[in-house]
Design a protein around this motif. Sequence first.
Motif, PDB file in Angstrom:
ATOM      1  N   UNK A   1       0.469  -1.232   0.659  1.00 31.62           N
ATOM      2  CA  UNK A   1      -0.117   0.437  -0.037  1.00 31.62           C
ATOM      3  C   UNK A   1       1.195   1.009  -0.014  1.00 31.62           C
ATOM      4  N   UNK A   2       2.162   1.433   0.742  1.00 29.18           N
ATOM      5  CA  UNK A   2       2.783   2.126   0.754  1.00 29.18           C
ATOM      6  C   UNK A   2       3.361   3.071  -0.208  1.00 29.18           C
ATOM      7  N   UNK A   3       3.568   1.616  -1.000  1.00 27.47           N
ATOM      8  CA  UNK A   3       4.907   1.407  -2.495  1.00 27.47           C
ATOM      9  C   UNK A   3       3.731   1.904  -3.213  1.00 27.47           C
TER      10      UNK A   3
ATOM     11  N   UNK B   1      -1.511   8.691  -4.178  1.00 24.44           N
ATOM     12  CA  UNK B   1      -1.395   9.518  -3.146  1.00 24.44           C
ATOM     13  C   UNK B   1       0.057  10.261  -1.773  1.00 24.44           C
ATOM     14  N   UNK B   2      -0.203  10.763  -1.489  1.00 23.10           N
ATOM     15  CA  UNK B   2       1.653  10.769  -0.141  1.00 23.10           C
ATOM     16  C   UNK B   2       0.905  11.399   0.708  1.00 23.10           C
ATOM     17  N   UNK B   3       1.806  11.446   2.037  1.00 22.26           N
ATOM     18  CA  UNK B   3       1.442  11.373   3.459  1.00 22.26           C
ATOM     19  C   UNK B   3       1.046  10.592   4.253  1.00 22.26           C
ATOM     20  N   UNK B   4       0.495   9.521   4.173  1.00 19.18           N
ATOM     21  CA  UNK B   4       0.008   8.464   4.919  1.00 19.18           C
ATOM     22  C   UNK B   4       0.316   7.621   6.333  1.00 19.18           C
ATOM     23  N   UNK B   5       0.001   6.963   6.765  1.00 22.99           N
ATOM     24  CA  UNK B   5       0.741   6.632   7.621  1.00 22.99           C
ATOM     25  C   UNK B   5       1.688   5.297   7.453  1.00 22.99           C
ATOM     26  N   UNK B   6       3.413   5.425   7.603  1.00 20.66           N
ATOM     27  CA  UNK B   6       3.821   4.182   7.088  1.00 20.66           C
ATOM     28  C   UNK B   6       3.581   2.961   7.739  1.00 20.66           C
ATOM     29  N   UNK B   7       3.994   1.898   7.078  1.00 22.61           N
ATOM     30  CA  UNK B   7       3.620   0.603   7.526  1.00 22.61           C
ATOM     31  C   UNK B   7       3.077  -0.046   8.579  1.00 22.61           C
ATOM     32  N   UNK B   8       4.142   0.871   9.147  1.00 18.29           N
ATOM     33  CA  UNK B   8       3.901  -0.032  10.823  1.00 18.29           C
ATOM     34  C   UNK B   8       3.432   1.258  11.974  1.00 18.29           C
TER      35      UNK B   8
ATOM     36  N   UNK C   1      -4.016   5.340  12.774  1.00 20.18           N
ATOM     37  CA  UNK C   1      -5.069   6.450  12.249  1.00 20.18           C
ATOM     38  C   UNK C   1      -6.487   5.291  13.472  1.00 20.18           C
ATOM     39  N   UNK C   2      -6.054   4.501  13.672  1.00 19.38           N
ATOM     40  CA  UNK C   2      -7.586   3.977  14.815  1.00 19.38           C
ATOM     41  C   UNK C   2      -7.421   4.182  16.305  1.00 19.38           C
ATOM     42  N   UNK C   3      -6.559   4.347  16.177  1.00 15.63           N
ATOM     43  CA  UNK C   3      -6.054   4.686  17.922  1.00 15.63           C
ATOM     44  C   UNK C   3      -7.275   5.471  18.087  1.00 15.63           C
ATOM     45  N   UNK C   4      -7.940   6.744  17.791  1.00 15.20           N
ATOM     46  CA  UNK C   4      -8.637   7.602  18.639  1.00 15.20           C
ATOM     47  C   UNK C   4     -10.564   6.800  18.462  1.00 15.20           C
TER      48      UNK C   4
END
Length: 483
Positions: free
Chosen positions: A196-198, A229-236, A241-244
């Motif tokens: 996904x990151x790639x 798209x760019x700027x999303x979370x890395x693979x780790x 994003x789900x923590x809140x």
Amino acid sequence: MDERRRTEELAHAYEQRLAADDRDGRRARGAFYTPPDLVAWVLDRALEPGTTRVLDPACGTGHFLVAAARRLGVRAVHGSDLDAEAVRIARLRLAAEDPSVPAADIERQVRVADGLTAWEGERFDAVVGNPPFLGQLRRRTATAGPSAHGLGAYTDTSAVFLHRALDLVRPGGAVALVQPLSVLAARDATRVREAVADAGAVTEMWVSERPVFAGTPVRTCVPVVRLGATGGPGPDDWGRLAAPYFGIPPVDLRRVGSSLSRLGELATCTADFRDQYYGLVPFVGENDDTKDGEGTPLVTSGLIEPGACEWGRRRTRFAGQEYAAPVVDVAALAAADPRLAAWARSRLVPKILVAGQGRVIEAVADEQGAWLPSVPVVSVLPHDPADLWRLLAVLLAPPVVAHAAARYLGTGLSPGSVKVSARQLADLPLPVDAAAWAEGAELARRGEVAEVGRLMTVAYAADPADGVLDWWLNRVAQRPGRR
């Protein structure tokens, strides 16, 4: 309108029959009914102006297809599934939406086929849907497992679909597939997150705090992936994003760290395996049954509290049997199994024992090296015994716990639990404030756990206004007693 209603009822009746006919529950877990509000949420984000081709690669009876057709028209939607009856119903539902579309066209658009191998060479504006979870590969798709798609053998089926969908979407298009919450951090989904990151970035995330699908306790999420798209979370970092959704305060420990930046530089973190677990069984008994109390205490996850061990004060279970104070006859073990005896000697040293999972990271120091760990307890073995209490302070630090809770969200038995592997413990950052860390270590030695939390929040330069200390104290206070 009557034909629409009839086909909707047909789809509902078929799904109910699948669940009722499958006594062992496997089919019920595969034939999920996706709630209309979740379908709408996915389509709101995946379908942009100009969208003309949408695919659901595991369409079942067509919930996503019908909802998309109502927005874009029947000719825009495509789907596949190996369940021929489900595909027949999906086609009937689409025909009811627009009777002017020839049945032959709908048959070409909605196929009885494996969504992981069909559609080769085709591209879509969006791939959406709710692919099968957890062992449903054989029923809903071809028999080829994840390894046939270049993934680990234990990659969840739904994540295999996510990986495949990246090759089916045009640049700028979207992938939004329902996934089990474990996709956020599970080791077996790492290659999928890397892919996904790639290809692009996760731009939004839907998360269910409670199970939303009948017949399964699995909690789910929907990562919305935009290709290019760019700027999303890395693979780790998908868990952030789900923590809140689970009240986990934001903590970014990637910006902190001393010259010894990771816990693994001060200690070896190691987990034991089933060989040790089952090897110990013949040598475990009650402490009262041993001669002169010579047994070595066996510490299970359920006996570990933050900064304290409940051995002898709380009953526990090992290998299906309940014990008041389980001990290992190390002398008998040495005579019977030299290899297992060598393992026991390697663990009877000063160390920290970390429970398999809990509401916080539950860790306790064994200063005398007197205890043996029971799987899945993780042993943290300091390179220098003088670092024992400093290491315990790190594992009790509220910012570290919040960091782990977010980063590895979804890997525990419930979203409320913090589960950290030996490798992940070794990767935890060390504090930046050496003086506060030293004071926190001394408080850990004295067993003043709440004060350790306060000092270690300072040691990690966390902002008290973020609420991480209060969050940690609340979770420590709410820990239920375990057996």
